[in-house]
Design a protein around this motif. Structure first.
Motif: not given
Length: 457
Positions: A232-257
């Protein structure tokens, strides 16, 4: 569809590039590319569509990644008859502050050291190097590096539309823009010709057994579907952290508008052959007393404070087009991604007034700008503003994300690097700078505390 070799979640420019490079190396791969919308429709086609190889340290990793990506874009442009309209007009960094001019010069020397090209000073001296203006179209034959102008008279002669307060102009040359949609569709066309399947679907679950990917669950119109896969390749853009949570992965990522404005420059204030122009200086906007009172009533006193530098604009379309794109990331607090984007009716006027500092002629549009079109998306960022490309802690899971405001320009090299990770190919020596596991290294975490400028636009 019961099973595939690889599922790529996200059909923005990053996910499409990953599919392109994976199938380029192994055309026999069965790849499923999914997105909850149409390809390239969320954020990839709503950027400035620009590129640059001018990046800060503390090492040469970003310059090398971007040089590689630009190499690949140029190769594709040549082979396709420049189907995505790549140009090489450059970026024009402009300042009215002598101290900031010194900072820009130091940055230029640093970027040159990292491989961005030579620094050429133009001071109206007989020994000055020849300045080669950028052609309005195409990308061949232009120099790299940066041309530096510090003489006021030379600045007025070369760039008469800039503010008379300007004390320094840096024309960075291996930069320009292109059609992000055209580039993305060219990559997608080739990936699909080699068997990649695109489906409109939303990832709703990931099955992990024994520490590795076994299957994914998808929501598609009217039903759910389970697809077996080991990758599985996580290329989900602004939903990147949402996909990581499904994997139990926590990375220091945030979104700016980040929003952009397009409007008709009916008075032809901005030259149609201009580079992308960046006002480097912080500023307080010139509001009238009545406007200041109104902003206070609206509880928008943030617009009365000193706002950061980085307001920028460029012509959009061909020589006959009247359109100009304007952007200014003056508000960069982290946000949860919301679609459609929250509205800000003041944004077009704020950006216009900010850019009047660099191009005074824009003042004719104050309060009466031709009806603007506003769109935008989210920059997905790490603290040091570098991407995440490589394996995640779950076996078979990979990331190509946190591409901030440089997703279009980095996409080809990022997709190539991702494919090398997935296929077990030799990696370039800049790969560790972007690997997700870099935050596990104590020396890297210490480095983050003194990182310095990230050169976001």
């Amino acid at each position: 569809m019961k099973a595939v070799d690889i599922v790529i979640c996200g059909a923005g420019i990053a996910g499409i590039s990953a599919a392109y490079h994976l199938t380029l190396r192994q055309p026999s791969l069965h790849i499923l590319l999914i997105d909850r919308g149409a390809p390239l429709s969320l954020t990839s086609d709503k950027s400035t569509e620009a590129y640059r190889n001018w990046w800060p340290g503390p090492d040469d990793a970003m310059v090398r990644l971007m040089n590689r990506s630009i190499d690949l874009m140029e190769e594709l442009a040549r082979s396709s008859g420049n189907a995505f309209c790549m140009n090489r007009r450059g970026y024009l960094y402009v300042t009215a502050d002598p101290s900031r001019a010194e900072q820009l010069l130091r940055a230029a020397e640093q970027a040159a050291h990292y491989g961005a090209g030579l620094v050429r000073r133009h001071e109206r001296s007989p020994s000055d190097p020849v300045y080669v203006p950028s052609p309005p179209d195409g990308f061949e034959g232009s120099p790299d590096g940066v041309d530096v102008f510090l003489d006021p008279e030379e600045i007025r002669r070369r760039f008469p539309y800039l503010s008379e307060r300007t004390v320094a102009v840096l024309h960075v040359r291996r930069c320009g823009w292109l059609s992000a949609y055209g580039l993305g569709m060219k990559l997608l066309e080739q990936a699909r010709s080699r068997g990649t399947i695109f489906r409109t679907a939303r990832l709703i679950g990931v099955e992990v057994q024994g520490g590795r990917i076994r299957a994914v669950r998808l929501a598609i119109p009217g039903m759910e579907e389970r697809v077996e896969t080991g990758c599985l390749v996580n290329a989900a853009g602004p939903f990147f952290s949402e996909v990581n949570r499904m994997l139990g992965v926590d990375l220091p990522v945030f979104c700016e508008l980040h929003r952009k404005v397009m409007f008709r420059d009916e008075a032809k204030v901005v030259p149609r052959d201009a580079p992308l122009i960046i006002w480097a200086d912080p500023q307080q906007l010139p509001w009238s007393e009545e406007e200041r009172e109104l902003l206070e009533e609206m509880e928008r006193t943030d617009l009365l404070e000193t706002l950061p530098g980085g307001a920028h604009l460029r012509p959009e379309g061909g020589v006959e087009s009247p359109y100009v794109l304007m952007l200014w990331p003056y508000e960069t607090r982290p946000l949860e991604p919301i679609f459609p984007l929250p509205e800000d009716p003041l944004f077009p006027e704020v950006v216009l007034r900010g850019l009047t500092a660099v191009i005074p002629g824009l003042a004719i549009y104050w309060g009466r700008m031709p009806r603007p079109v506003v769109d935008g998306g989210y920059y997905v960022k790490t603290p040091e503003n570098r991407p995440l490309i490589g394996p995640l802690p779950v076996e078979g899971a990979y990331a190509i994300g946190a591409l901030s405001g440089f997703g279009v320009m980095a996409a080809l090299a990022a997709g190539e690097l991702l494919a090398a990770h997935v296929l077990g190919e030799p990696l370039p020596d800049y790969a560790p700078a972007f690997a997700p596991d870099r935050y596990e290294r104590a020396e890297y975490r210490a480095r983050l505390r003194d990182w310095g400028e990230t050169w976001q636009l």
